[in-house]
Design an enzyme around this catalytic site. Structure first.
Site, PDB file in Angstrom:
ATOM      1  N   LYS A 215       0.829  -1.212   0.000  1.00 56.51           N
ATOM      2  CA  LYS A 215       0.000   0.000   0.000  1.00 56.51           C
ATOM      3  C   LYS A 215       0.866   1.266   0.000  1.00 56.51           C
ATOM      4  O   LYS A 215       0.624   2.213  -0.755  1.00 56.51           O
ATOM      5  CB  LYS A 215      -0.906  -0.019   1.231  1.00 56.51           C
ATOM      6  CG  LYS A 215      -1.536   1.291   1.580  1.00 56.51           C
ATOM      7  CD  LYS A 215      -2.555   1.726   0.545  1.00 56.51           C
ATOM      8  CE  LYS A 215      -2.856   3.200   0.689  1.00 56.51           C
ATOM      9  NZ  LYS A 215      -4.112   3.569   0.091  1.00 56.51           N
ATOM     10  N   CYS A 269      -3.328  11.157   1.732  1.00 57.95           N
ATOM     11  CA  CYS A 269      -2.621   9.890   1.493  1.00 57.95           C
ATOM     12  C   CYS A 269      -1.237  10.111   0.896  1.00 57.95           C
ATOM     13  O   CYS A 269      -0.227   9.787   1.512  1.00 57.95           O
ATOM     14  CB  CYS A 269      -3.406   9.023   0.526  1.00 57.95           C
ATOM     15  SG  CYS A 269      -5.128   8.925   0.938  1.00 57.95           S
TER      16      CYS A 269
HETATM   17  N1  SAJ Z   1      -1.926  15.043  -8.844  1.00 58.75           N
HETATM   18  C1  SAJ Z   1      -1.088  15.747  -9.679  1.00 58.75           C
HETATM   19  N2  SAJ Z   1      -0.807  15.244 -10.909  1.00 58.75           N
HETATM   20  C2  SAJ Z   1      -1.332  14.056 -11.341  1.00 58.75           C
HETATM   21  C3  SAJ Z   1      -2.169  13.327 -10.475  1.00 58.75           C
HETATM   22  C4  SAJ Z   1      -2.452  13.841  -9.225  1.00 58.75           C
HETATM   23  O1  SAJ Z   1      -0.591  16.818  -9.333  1.00 58.75           O
HETATM   24  O2  SAJ Z   1      -1.045  13.688 -12.479  1.00 58.75           O
HETATM   25  C5  SAJ Z   1      -2.247  15.553  -7.503  1.00 58.75           C
HETATM   26  C6  SAJ Z   1      -3.740  15.755  -7.234  1.00 58.75           C
HETATM   27  O3  SAJ Z   1      -4.201  16.978  -7.740  1.00 58.75           O
HETATM   28  C7  SAJ Z   1      -3.802  15.657  -5.737  1.00 58.75           C
HETATM   29  C8  SAJ Z   1      -2.722  14.635  -5.422  1.00 58.75           C
HETATM   30  O4  SAJ Z   1      -1.869  14.588  -6.549  1.00 58.75           O
HETATM   31  O5  SAJ Z   1      -3.449  16.882  -5.126  1.00 58.75           O
HETATM   32  C9  SAJ Z   1      -3.239  13.246  -5.134  1.00 58.75           C
HETATM   33  O6  SAJ Z   1      -4.333  12.926  -5.981  1.00 58.75           O
HETATM   34  P1  SAJ Z   1      -4.579  11.483  -6.617  1.00 58.75           P
HETATM   35  O7  SAJ Z   1      -5.804  11.580  -7.434  1.00 58.75           O
HETATM   36  O8  SAJ Z   1      -3.365  11.007  -7.286  1.00 58.75           O
HETATM   37  O9  SAJ Z   1      -4.727  10.528  -5.367  1.00 58.75           O
HETATM   38  P2  SAJ Z   1      -5.671  10.506  -4.047  1.00 58.75           P
HETATM   39  O10 SAJ Z   1      -4.881  11.083  -2.915  1.00 58.75           O
HETATM   40  O11 SAJ Z   1      -7.011  11.065  -4.314  1.00 58.75           O
HETATM   41  O12 SAJ Z   1      -5.799   8.911  -3.856  1.00 58.75           O
HETATM   42  C10 SAJ Z   1      -4.632   8.110  -3.759  1.00 58.75           C
HETATM   43  C11 SAJ Z   1      -4.819   6.902  -4.696  1.00 58.75           C
HETATM   44  N3  SAJ Z   1      -3.541   6.179  -4.829  1.00 58.75           N
HETATM   45  C12 SAJ Z   1      -3.000   5.889  -6.036  1.00 58.75           C
HETATM   46  O13 SAJ Z   1      -3.495   6.267  -7.072  1.00 58.75           O
HETATM   47  C13 SAJ Z   1      -1.755   5.075  -6.037  1.00 58.75           C
HETATM   48  C14 SAJ Z   1      -5.915   5.994  -4.157  1.00 58.75           C
HETATM   49  O14 SAJ Z   1      -6.024   4.828  -4.940  1.00 58.75           O
HETATM   50  C15 SAJ Z   1      -5.603   5.625  -2.691  1.00 58.75           C
HETATM   51  O15 SAJ Z   1      -6.641   4.823  -2.155  1.00 58.75           O
HETATM   52  C16 SAJ Z   1      -5.538   6.906  -1.902  1.00 58.75           C
HETATM   53  O16 SAJ Z   1      -4.467   7.693  -2.419  1.00 58.75           O
HETATM   54  C17 SAJ Z   1      -5.308   6.551  -0.441  1.00 58.75           C
HETATM   55  O17 SAJ Z   1      -6.272   6.683   0.335  1.00 58.75           O
HETATM   56  O18 SAJ Z   1      -4.218   6.091  -0.082  1.00 58.75           O
END
Ligand code: SAJ
Length: 418
Positions: A215, A269
């Site tokens: 994880k 996360c």
């Molecule tokens: N972000 C970027 N660029 C990207 C993708 C995301 O800047 O290309 C930013 C987003 O705007 C945000 C942050 O990253 O601020 C995180 O967003 P996210 O959509 O990547 O992830 P979370 O935090 O919503 O959810 C993540 C997920 N993990 C993965 O994709 C590996 C989710 O599956 C997990 O369950 C969750 O963390 C968790 O609870 O751990």
């Protein structure tokens, strides 16, 4: 024969993970008791209401409550199985704060009967599931805890990390594969009997520490990849090259898939979990640590760029669009957009800054002290602004693209108007 759980299930923590899990299981005909220390949350759930925005969750919760399958309470009840879905934030030194997990284990312990199952869903450092066994064992010396290589435990303890993406929780909860790590193989099997109730993805059984590490590695993988995109953005900017064009072209290679740069990485996360790896192996986690630093620096860079753009005006008005940690959710935890707005407000105390977010109706506490910040509707904010900063690509903001932005200085940190 494959075992499927029957009986009563208690879920501790009615937040972004516990509540959707409760709703998913209750709608499969199991009696689920949602436990939360927050009285307002319990009161809202008891009325069938959901305290936060997540697509399709409200319908599932109100249905499960109306059917009498989902109830809520502040007291941990007796049950046949317990799922722990409480927060695991980090301490000032970035080690994991396991106090909520420990408190949950200690509330469960007096209620346990032989044959019960305890599952930890909260993201946790390697070794935490074992600690749950130790904490419960300290309260209940009468029960045999599961031990590696031994059979005949009274309680089954496992880790099943949540993996759902906010905004798509109700879909991913059902369709994602699930990793289940038991303190013993039998523990993993018993925990799997719960997830078979609703999970359509594959259920992958392993040991507890591997599940914990898998994880953390998933979220560190995403963090490192976002850091790569953010670094490419910085470099391209300094070379006067359009980063969105560079990524669009590079991603046409069959083995390249670069993520999107942005104003930083938020949520509860991804900015947190990689530190659990770093604290477990500080000298070996060089890349993971650097990625965190690169992403943590983003809000400062974005704010600095806005300050530079403002210097071109005698008395500019700045519109900042978006406050949540990502698009189309109402969650502002660890939001880089809030950090950016705070940094701009501090650096430009004489500049009017209009802030807009369709999911946020009151100024977040972290920003309340700045008198030059005002919440506004998006159209009004853009109309009055000389500089428009897009911080979160919410759908309504994306739709503004062609109509409202003419003649303004645009800083699109998400590439949504590209
Ligand atoms: N972000 C970027 N660029 C990207 C993708 C995301 O800047 O290309 C930013 C987003 O705007 C945000 C942050 O990253 O601020 C995180 O967003 P996210 O959509 O990547 O992830 P979370 O935090 O919503 O959810 C993540 C997920 N993990 C993965 O994709 C590996 C989710 O599956 C997990 O369950 C969750 O963390 C968790 O609870 O751990």
């Amino acid at each position: 024969m494959t075992e499927i759980f029957k009986g009563r299930l208690a879920i501790l923590g009615m937040g972004y993970i516990g509540l959707p899990t409760a709703a998913a299981i209750a709608t499969r005909g199991i009696d689920v008791i949602g436990v939360d220390i927050n009285h307002a949350t319990v009161a809202a759930l008891s009325r069938g209401e959901v305290p936060f925005v997540e697509p399709d969750l409200a319908v599932a919760v109100s249905g499960a409550v109306a059917m009498g399958r989902l109830t809520a309470t502040t007291e941990t009840p007796e049950a046949d199985a317990f799922i722990i879905a409480v927060p695991t934030p980090f301490n000032d030194d970035r080690t994991a704060d396991l106090s909520y997990v420990k408190a949950a284990a200690e509330q469960i312990a007096p209620k346990l009967k032989s044959g019960n199952i305890v599952v930890l869903e909260s993201t946790s450092p390697p070794g935490t599931t074992q600690k749950i066994g130790d904490w419960i064992g300290a309260v209940r010396p009468d029960l045999r805890m599961p031990r590696d290589g031994e059979t005949g435990a009274d309680v089954y303890i496992a880790h099943c990390p949540e993996r759902v993406l906010p905004g798509r929780i109700m879909i991913e909860m059902i369709t994602n594969d699930r990793v289940i790590g038991g303190l013993t193989p039998r523990c993993a099997e018993k925990a799997a009997s719960i997830y078979r109730l609703f999970a359509q993805g594959e259920i992958l059984l392993t040991d507890a520490a591997s599940a914990e590490m898998a994880k953390l590695v998933e979220n560190a993988y995403r963090d490192v990849n976002i850091a790569f995109a953010n670094e490419i953005s910085l470099i391209s900017e300094s070379l006067h090259i359009d980063v969105w064009e560079v990524i669009r072209l590079a991603n046409r290679h069959p083995r390249v898939s670069i993520l999107s740069p942005g104003p930083g990485v938020g949520g509860h996360c991804i900015p947190v979990d990689p530190w659990f790896i770093v604290s477990a192996a500080p000298t070996l986690s060089r890349l993971i640590r650097t990625a965190r630093e690169v992403n943590d620096h983003r809000p400062h860079h974005v704010a600095q760029q806005v300050v530079e753009k403002a210097k071109r005006f005698r008395s500019p008005t700045v519109a900042c669009l978006g406050l949540t940690f990502k698009a189309n959710v109402d969650d502002v935890r660890e939001s880089p957009a809030i950090e950016v707005v705070g940094l701009i407000a501090k650096a430009l105390p004489d500049v009017d800054i209009l802030v807009s977010d369709p999911y946020v109706s009151t100024m977040p506490a972290l920003l309340a002290k700045y008198e030059n910040l005002h919440l506004e509707g998006a159209y009004q904010a853009v109309e009055r602004a000389d500089i428009v900063v897009l911080l979160v690509e919410h759908e309504p903001f994306k739709a503004m693209r062609h109509t409202r932005l003419g003649g303004k200085v645009i800083y699109d940190t998400r590439g949504a108007w590209h």
